[in-house]
Write a protein that holds these residues in place. Sequence first.
Motif, PDB file in Angstrom:
ATOM      1  N   GLU A  91      10.196  74.149  45.382  1.00  0.00           N
ATOM      2  CA  GLU A  91       8.856  74.224  44.807  1.00  0.00           C
ATOM      3  C   GLU A  91       8.544  72.992  43.973  1.00  0.00           C
ATOM      4  N   ALA A  92       7.262  72.710  43.823  1.00  0.00           N
ATOM      5  CA  ALA A  92       6.812  71.631  42.950  1.00  0.00           C
ATOM      6  C   ALA A  92       6.946  72.051  41.498  1.00  0.00           C
ATOM      7  N   GLU A  93       7.041  71.059  40.593  1.00  0.00           N
ATOM      8  CA  GLU A  93       7.088  71.377  39.166  1.00  0.00           C
ATOM      9  C   GLU A  93       5.870  72.197  38.762  1.00  0.00           C
ATOM     10  N   VAL A  94       4.726  71.828  39.258  1.00  0.00           N
ATOM     11  CA  VAL A  94       3.520  72.653  39.147  1.00  0.00           C
ATOM     12  C   VAL A  94       3.295  73.233  40.537  1.00  0.00           C
ATOM     13  N   PRO A  95       3.606  74.521  40.752  1.00  0.00           N
ATOM     14  CA  PRO A  95       3.635  75.066  42.117  1.00  0.00           C
ATOM     15  C   PRO A  95       2.383  74.812  42.933  1.00  0.00           C
ATOM     16  N   SER A  96       1.221  74.737  42.298  1.00  0.00           N
ATOM     17  CA  SER A  96      -0.022  74.545  43.049  1.00  0.00           C
ATOM     18  C   SER A  96      -0.163  73.143  43.616  1.00  0.00           C
ATOM     19  N   GLN A  97       0.802  72.253  43.301  1.00  0.00           N
ATOM     20  CA  GLN A  97       0.691  70.850  43.712  1.00  0.00           C
ATOM     21  C   GLN A  97       1.616  70.472  44.865  1.00  0.00           C
ATOM     22  N   GLY A  98       2.149  71.440  45.602  1.00  0.00           N
ATOM     23  CA  GLY A  98       2.978  71.069  46.754  1.00  0.00           C
ATOM     24  C   GLY A  98       4.013  72.133  47.066  1.00  0.00           C
ATOM     25  N   GLY A  99       5.216  71.673  47.423  1.00  0.00           N
ATOM     26  CA  GLY A  99       6.296  72.570  47.776  1.00  0.00           C
ATOM     27  C   GLY A  99       6.496  72.674  49.278  1.00  0.00           C
ATOM     28  N   VAL A 100       7.760  72.850  49.690  1.00  0.00           N
ATOM     29  CA  VAL A 100       8.117  72.967  51.106  1.00  0.00           C
ATOM     30  C   VAL A 100       9.102  74.116  51.279  1.00  0.00           C
ATOM     31  N   ALA A 101       9.178  74.629  52.515  1.00  0.00           N
ATOM     32  CA  ALA A 101      10.072  75.756  52.788  1.00  0.00           C
ATOM     33  C   ALA A 101      10.621  75.650  54.201  1.00  0.00           C
ATOM     34  N   ILE A 102      11.831  76.183  54.369  1.00  0.00           N
ATOM     35  CA  ILE A 102      12.474  76.271  55.683  1.00  0.00           C
ATOM     36  C   ILE A 102      12.905  77.714  55.910  1.00  0.00           C
ATOM     37  N   TYR A 103      12.593  78.229  57.097  1.00  0.00           N
ATOM     38  CA  TYR A 103      13.103  79.512  57.581  1.00  0.00           C
ATOM     39  C   TYR A 103      14.006  79.200  58.770  1.00  0.00           C
ATOM     40  N   THR A 104      15.190  79.794  58.819  1.00  0.00           N
ATOM     41  CA  THR A 104      16.097  79.528  59.923  1.00  0.00           C
ATOM     42  C   THR A 104      16.862  80.782  60.326  1.00  0.00           C
ATOM     43  N   LYS A 105      16.986  81.028  61.644  1.00  0.00           N
ATOM     44  CA  LYS A 105      17.724  82.184  62.135  1.00  0.00           C
ATOM     45  C   LYS A 105      19.226  82.016  61.942  1.00  0.00           C
ATOM     46  N   THR A 106      19.697  80.775  61.951  1.00  0.00           N
ATOM     47  CA  THR A 106      21.118  80.476  61.778  1.00  0.00           C
ATOM     48  C   THR A 106      21.359  80.031  60.349  1.00  0.00           C
ATOM     49  N   ALA A 107      22.311  80.649  59.681  1.00  0.00           N
ATOM     50  CA  ALA A 107      22.603  80.257  58.298  1.00  0.00           C
ATOM     51  C   ALA A 107      23.100  78.819  58.263  1.00  0.00           C
ATOM     52  N   PRO A 108      22.501  77.954  57.456  1.00  0.00           N
ATOM     53  CA  PRO A 108      22.934  76.564  57.399  1.00  0.00           C
ATOM     54  C   PRO A 108      24.238  76.402  56.632  1.00  0.00           C
ATOM     55  N   LYS A 109      24.900  75.272  56.871  1.00  0.00           N
ATOM     56  CA  LYS A 109      26.109  74.931  56.113  1.00  0.00           C
ATOM     57  C   LYS A 109      25.758  74.542  54.682  1.00  0.00           C
ATOM     58  N   ALA A 110      24.600  73.917  54.535  1.00  0.00           N
ATOM     59  CA  ALA A 110      24.176  73.452  53.206  1.00  0.00           C
ATOM     60  C   ALA A 110      22.667  73.279  53.197  1.00  0.00           C
ATOM     61  N   ILE A 111      22.096  73.365  51.986  1.00  0.00           N
ATOM     62  CA  ILE A 111      20.681  73.088  51.761  1.00  0.00           C
ATOM     63  C   ILE A 111      20.588  71.959  50.738  1.00  0.00           C
ATOM     64  N   ILE A 112      19.791  70.957  51.061  1.00  0.00           N
ATOM     65  CA  ILE A 112      19.570  69.819  50.163  1.00  0.00           C
ATOM     66  C   ILE A 112      18.110  69.827  49.749  1.00  0.00           C
ATOM     67  N   MET A 113      17.869  69.750  48.457  1.00  0.00           N
ATOM     68  CA  MET A 113      16.504  69.745  47.938  1.00  0.00           C
ATOM     69  C   MET A 113      16.209  68.407  47.273  1.00  0.00           C
ATOM     70  N   GLY A 114      15.147  67.765  47.712  1.00  0.00           N
ATOM     71  CA  GLY A 114      14.722  66.522  47.086  1.00  0.00           C
ATOM     72  C   GLY A 114      15.281  65.294  47.757  1.00  0.00           C
ATOM     73  N   LEU A 115      14.705  64.144  47.365  1.00  0.00           N
ATOM     74  CA  LEU A 115      15.088  62.849  47.913  1.00  0.00           C
ATOM     75  C   LEU A 115      15.588  61.891  46.837  1.00  0.00           C
ATOM     76  N   ASP A 116      15.714  62.391  45.628  1.00  0.00           N
ATOM     77  CA  ASP A 116      16.208  61.578  44.510  1.00  0.00           C
ATOM     78  C   ASP A 116      15.276  60.426  44.153  1.00  0.00           C
ATOM     79  N   PHE A 117      13.982  60.604  44.431  1.00  0.00           N
ATOM     80  CA  PHE A 117      13.010  59.725  43.803  1.00  0.00           C
ATOM     81  C   PHE A 117      11.833  60.572  43.334  1.00  0.00           C
ATOM     82  N   GLU A 118      11.226  60.134  42.243  1.00  0.00           N
ATOM     83  CA  GLU A 118      10.340  60.967  41.437  1.00  0.00           C
ATOM     84  C   GLU A 118       9.134  61.495  42.208  1.00  0.00           C
ATOM     85  N   LEU A 119       8.516  60.665  43.024  1.00  0.00           N
ATOM     86  CA  LEU A 119       7.322  61.089  43.738  1.00  0.00           C
ATOM     87  C   LEU A 119       7.612  62.203  44.737  1.00  0.00           C
TER      88      LEU A 119
END
Length: 259
Positions: free
Chosen positions: A59-87
Amino acid sequence: MRIISLNVNGVEAAAARGLFDWLRTQDADVICLQDIRVTAPELEQDPYWIDGYWQYCFEAEVPSQGGVAIYTKTAPKAIIMGLDFELADRYGRYIQADFDKVSIGCLLLPSGRNGDADLNQKFKFMNDFTGYLNKQRRKRREFIYCGSLFSAHLKLDVKNWRDCQNEPGFMAPERAWMDEIFGNLGYVDALREVTREAELYSWWPDSEQAESLNLGLRFDYQILTPGLRRFVTNAQIPRDARFSQHAPVVIDYDWTLSI
Protein backbone atom coordinates in the motif's frame (compact mmCIF):
# COMPACT_ATOMS: atom_id res chain seq x y z
CA MET A 1 -0.09 -19.94 -17.09
CA ARG A 2 -2.45 -17.00 -17.49
CA ILE A 3 -1.52 -13.58 -16.08
CA ILE A 4 -4.02 -10.72 -15.92
CA SER A 5 -2.80 -7.19 -15.28
CA LEU A 6 -5.09 -4.21 -14.70
CA ASN A 7 -4.90 -0.66 -13.42
CA VAL A 8 -8.13 -0.45 -11.43
CA ASN A 9 -8.13 3.33 -10.66
CA GLY A 10 -9.25 2.41 -7.16
CA VAL A 11 -10.28 -1.14 -6.37
CA GLU A 12 -13.48 -0.11 -4.60
CA ALA A 13 -14.92 1.50 -7.72
CA ALA A 14 -13.70 -1.36 -9.92
CA ALA A 15 -15.32 -3.92 -7.63
CA ALA A 16 -18.61 -2.03 -7.82
CA ARG A 17 -18.41 -2.36 -11.61
CA GLY A 18 -18.05 -6.15 -11.36
CA LEU A 19 -14.27 -6.65 -11.49
CA PHE A 20 -14.11 -9.52 -9.01
CA ASP A 21 -17.08 -11.33 -10.51
CA TRP A 22 -15.23 -11.21 -13.83
CA LEU A 23 -11.88 -12.29 -12.35
CA ARG A 24 -13.49 -15.35 -10.78
CA THR A 25 -14.44 -16.54 -14.29
CA GLN A 26 -10.98 -16.11 -15.84
CA ASP A 27 -9.02 -18.95 -14.21
CA ALA A 28 -5.90 -16.77 -14.06
CA ASP A 29 -2.81 -18.12 -12.33
CA VAL A 30 -1.64 -14.63 -11.37
CA ILE A 31 -3.56 -11.35 -11.13
CA CYS A 32 -1.72 -8.03 -10.85
CA LEU A 33 -3.71 -4.95 -9.83
CA GLN A 34 -2.31 -1.41 -9.90
CA ASP A 35 -3.56 1.76 -8.20
CA ILE A 36 -5.71 -0.06 -5.65
CA ARG A 37 -6.10 2.92 -3.24
CA VAL A 38 -6.87 0.80 -0.17
CA THR A 39 -4.91 -0.61 2.78
CA ALA A 40 -3.73 -4.21 3.02
CA PRO A 41 -6.32 -5.12 5.71
CA GLU A 42 -9.12 -3.63 3.60
CA LEU A 43 -8.04 -5.70 0.58
CA GLU A 44 -8.40 -8.88 2.63
CA GLN A 45 -12.13 -8.27 3.06
CA ASP A 46 -15.07 -8.93 0.75
CA PRO A 47 -15.56 -8.20 -2.08
CA TYR A 48 -11.83 -8.13 -2.81
CA TRP A 49 -10.97 -11.61 -1.57
CA ILE A 50 -10.85 -14.42 -4.17
CA ASP A 51 -11.03 -17.99 -2.85
CA GLY A 52 -8.17 -20.20 -3.96
CA TYR A 53 -5.60 -17.40 -4.20
CA TRP A 54 -2.75 -16.14 -2.08
CA GLN A 55 -3.03 -12.38 -1.87
CA TYR A 56 -0.34 -9.74 -1.26
CA CYS A 57 -0.47 -5.97 -1.25
CA PHE A 58 1.98 -3.05 -1.02
CA GLU A 59 0.00 0.00 0.00
CA ALA A 60 0.95 3.64 -0.43
CA GLU A 61 1.83 5.73 2.62
CA VAL A 62 -1.39 7.58 1.88
CA PRO A 63 -3.57 4.70 0.61
CA SER A 64 -5.60 6.90 -1.74
CA GLN A 65 -2.42 7.73 -3.69
CA GLY A 66 -1.56 4.34 -5.20
CA GLY A 67 -0.76 0.81 -4.11
CA VAL A 68 -0.37 -2.51 -5.95
CA ALA A 69 -1.50 -6.09 -5.31
CA ILE A 70 -0.77 -9.61 -6.53
CA TYR A 71 -3.11 -12.61 -6.36
CA THR A 72 -1.56 -15.99 -7.13
CA LYS A 73 -2.86 -19.58 -7.11
CA THR A 74 0.63 -20.90 -6.33
CA ALA A 75 2.21 -19.83 -3.06
CA PRO A 76 5.37 -17.84 -3.88
CA LYS A 77 8.79 -18.52 -2.40
CA ALA A 78 9.10 -14.86 -1.44
CA ILE A 79 7.37 -11.49 -1.73
CA ILE A 80 9.39 -8.32 -2.34
CA MET A 81 7.82 -4.93 -1.71
CA GLY A 82 9.27 -1.75 -3.15
CA LEU A 83 12.19 -0.79 -5.35
CA ASP A 84 14.34 0.98 -2.75
CA PHE A 85 13.83 4.41 -4.21
CA GLU A 86 11.52 7.01 -2.73
CA LEU A 87 9.21 7.69 -5.66
CA ALA A 88 8.36 4.00 -5.86
CA ASP A 89 8.06 3.07 -2.23
CA ARG A 90 6.16 6.08 -0.83
CA TYR A 91 3.34 5.46 -3.28
CA GLY A 92 3.34 1.65 -3.15
CA ARG A 93 4.31 1.30 -6.80
CA TYR A 94 5.93 -2.17 -6.90
CA ILE A 95 5.40 -5.66 -5.50
CA GLN A 96 7.06 -8.88 -6.70
CA ALA A 97 6.28 -12.57 -6.23
CA ASP A 98 9.22 -14.98 -6.60
CA PHE A 99 8.70 -18.54 -7.81
CA ASP A 100 11.15 -21.30 -8.75
CA LYS A 101 12.56 -19.88 -11.98
CA VAL A 102 10.53 -16.73 -12.54
CA SER A 103 9.61 -13.56 -10.68
CA ILE A 104 6.40 -11.65 -11.44
CA GLY A 105 6.27 -7.97 -10.60
CA CYS A 106 3.32 -5.56 -10.43
CA LEU A 107 4.33 -2.00 -11.33
CA LEU A 108 2.62 1.40 -11.31
CA LEU A 109 4.27 4.49 -12.81
CA PRO A 110 3.20 8.10 -12.21
CA SER A 111 0.87 9.11 -15.01
CA GLY A 112 2.63 12.42 -15.71
CA ARG A 113 -0.75 13.80 -16.73
CA ASN A 114 -1.37 15.98 -13.67
CA GLY A 115 0.90 18.93 -14.36
CA ASP A 116 4.63 19.61 -14.61
CA ALA A 117 5.50 18.28 -11.15
CA ASP A 118 3.81 14.96 -11.90
CA LEU A 119 5.54 14.73 -15.30
CA ASN A 120 8.94 15.43 -13.71
CA GLN A 121 8.27 12.72 -11.14
CA LYS A 122 7.47 10.34 -13.96
CA PHE A 123 10.74 11.09 -15.76
CA LYS A 124 12.67 10.62 -12.50
CA PHE A 125 10.92 7.31 -11.87
CA MET A 126 11.66 6.14 -15.42
CA ASN A 127 15.34 6.90 -14.97
CA ASP A 128 15.54 5.11 -11.61
CA PHE A 129 13.61 2.12 -12.91
CA THR A 130 15.90 1.81 -15.94
CA GLY A 131 18.84 1.37 -13.58
CA TYR A 132 16.88 -1.27 -11.68
CA LEU A 133 16.01 -3.17 -14.87
CA ASN A 134 19.63 -3.12 -15.96
CA LYS A 135 20.69 -4.75 -12.69
CA GLN A 136 17.93 -7.36 -12.86
CA ARG A 137 19.13 -8.56 -16.26
CA ARG A 138 22.29 -9.87 -14.60
CA LYS A 139 20.32 -12.26 -12.40
CA ARG A 140 19.96 -15.88 -13.41
CA ARG A 141 16.18 -16.01 -13.46
CA GLU A 142 13.31 -14.81 -15.64
CA PHE A 143 11.13 -11.78 -14.91
CA ILE A 144 7.64 -10.68 -15.93
CA TYR A 145 6.78 -7.05 -15.13
CA CYS A 146 3.06 -6.31 -15.28
CA GLY A 147 3.16 -2.57 -15.60
CA SER A 148 0.74 0.32 -15.91
CA LEU A 149 3.34 2.60 -17.51
CA PHE A 150 1.20 5.48 -18.83
CA SER A 151 3.43 5.49 -21.91
CA ALA A 152 2.67 4.19 -25.38
CA HIS A 153 5.58 2.80 -27.37
CA LEU A 154 4.78 2.74 -31.09
CA LYS A 155 2.55 4.66 -33.47
CA LEU A 156 0.26 1.64 -33.77
CA ASP A 157 -0.24 1.87 -29.98
CA VAL A 158 -1.95 5.28 -30.29
CA LYS A 159 -5.15 6.13 -32.18
CA ASN A 160 -4.22 9.68 -33.21
CA TRP A 161 -0.47 9.56 -32.71
CA ARG A 162 0.27 12.85 -34.48
CA ASP A 163 -2.01 14.73 -32.08
CA CYS A 164 -0.51 12.99 -29.03
CA GLN A 165 3.20 13.65 -29.60
CA ASN A 166 3.31 16.62 -27.24
CA GLU A 167 1.06 15.11 -24.58
CA PRO A 168 2.23 12.98 -21.62
CA GLY A 169 1.96 9.37 -22.64
CA PHE A 170 3.51 9.67 -26.10
CA MET A 171 6.18 12.35 -25.75
CA ALA A 172 9.60 11.80 -27.32
CA PRO A 173 11.40 11.11 -23.99
CA GLU A 174 8.79 8.49 -23.10
CA ARG A 175 9.09 6.75 -26.47
CA ALA A 176 12.88 6.85 -26.15
CA TRP A 177 12.60 5.20 -22.74
CA MET A 178 10.48 2.42 -24.20
CA ASP A 179 13.01 2.03 -27.02
CA GLU A 180 15.72 1.59 -24.39
CA ILE A 181 13.78 -1.10 -22.53
CA PHE A 182 12.84 -3.09 -25.64
CA GLY A 183 16.09 -2.30 -27.45
CA ASN A 184 19.36 -1.90 -25.56
CA LEU A 185 18.15 -3.62 -22.39
CA GLY A 186 16.72 -6.52 -24.39
CA TYR A 187 13.32 -6.84 -22.71
CA VAL A 188 10.31 -8.17 -24.61
CA ASP A 189 6.82 -6.73 -25.10
CA ALA A 190 4.70 -9.86 -24.56
CA LEU A 191 1.71 -8.69 -26.59
CA ARG A 192 3.83 -7.82 -29.63
CA GLU A 193 5.33 -11.31 -29.63
CA VAL A 194 2.03 -12.73 -30.85
CA THR A 195 0.30 -9.87 -32.70
CA ARG A 196 1.07 -6.71 -34.67
CA GLU A 197 -2.60 -5.76 -34.69
CA ALA A 198 -3.28 -2.04 -34.36
CA GLU A 199 -5.86 -0.39 -32.10
CA LEU A 200 -5.15 -2.71 -29.19
CA TYR A 201 -5.48 0.05 -26.62
CA SER A 202 -5.65 -0.29 -22.85
CA TRP A 203 -6.56 3.27 -21.79
CA TRP A 204 -9.06 5.86 -22.99
CA PRO A 205 -9.69 9.46 -21.88
CA ASP A 206 -12.75 9.77 -19.71
CA SER A 207 -15.19 10.95 -22.35
CA GLU A 208 -18.03 9.48 -24.39
CA GLN A 209 -16.33 10.51 -27.63
CA ALA A 210 -13.13 8.69 -26.70
CA GLU A 211 -15.08 5.51 -26.09
CA SER A 212 -17.25 5.66 -29.20
CA LEU A 213 -14.34 6.52 -31.53
CA ASN A 214 -11.84 4.25 -29.73
CA LEU A 215 -9.47 7.17 -29.11
CA GLY A 216 -7.15 5.09 -26.96
CA LEU A 217 -3.50 4.44 -26.17
CA ARG A 218 -1.75 1.27 -25.05
CA PHE A 219 -0.45 2.27 -21.62
CA ASP A 220 -0.36 -1.20 -20.00
CA TYR A 221 2.18 -3.96 -20.65
CA GLN A 222 3.62 -7.28 -19.64
CA ILE A 223 7.39 -6.91 -20.04
CA LEU A 224 9.54 -10.05 -20.17
CA THR A 225 13.15 -11.06 -19.97
CA PRO A 226 14.15 -12.54 -23.35
CA GLY A 227 14.23 -16.13 -22.09
CA LEU A 228 10.42 -16.03 -21.85
CA ARG A 229 9.84 -14.83 -25.41
CA ARG A 230 9.08 -18.27 -26.85
CA PHE A 231 6.62 -19.12 -24.06
CA VAL A 232 4.03 -16.45 -24.99
CA THR A 233 1.08 -18.23 -26.60
CA ASN A 234 -1.76 -15.70 -26.63
CA ALA A 235 -2.42 -12.06 -25.77
CA GLN A 236 -5.56 -9.98 -25.55
CA ILE A 237 -6.86 -6.66 -24.24
CA PRO A 238 -10.61 -7.26 -23.91
CA ARG A 239 -12.50 -3.99 -24.36
CA ASP A 240 -15.74 -5.45 -23.08
CA ALA A 241 -14.14 -6.05 -19.66
CA ARG A 242 -14.03 -2.44 -18.47
CA PHE A 243 -13.83 -1.68 -14.77
CA SER A 244 -11.79 1.55 -14.92
CA GLN A 245 -10.25 3.83 -17.55
CA HIS A 246 -7.96 0.88 -18.31
CA ALA A 247 -8.68 -2.50 -19.89
CA PRO A 248 -7.10 -5.73 -18.62
CA VAL A 249 -3.99 -7.12 -20.31
CA VAL A 250 -4.39 -10.91 -20.49
CA ILE A 251 -1.36 -13.00 -21.53
CA ASP A 252 -1.15 -16.79 -21.72
CA TYR A 253 2.22 -18.55 -21.35
CA ASP A 254 3.31 -22.11 -21.96
CA TRP A 255 4.73 -22.14 -18.45
CA THR A 256 3.81 -23.79 -15.16
CA LEU A 257 4.50 -21.96 -11.92
CA SER A 258 6.30 -23.96 -9.21
CA ILE A 259 8.12 -23.30 -5.97
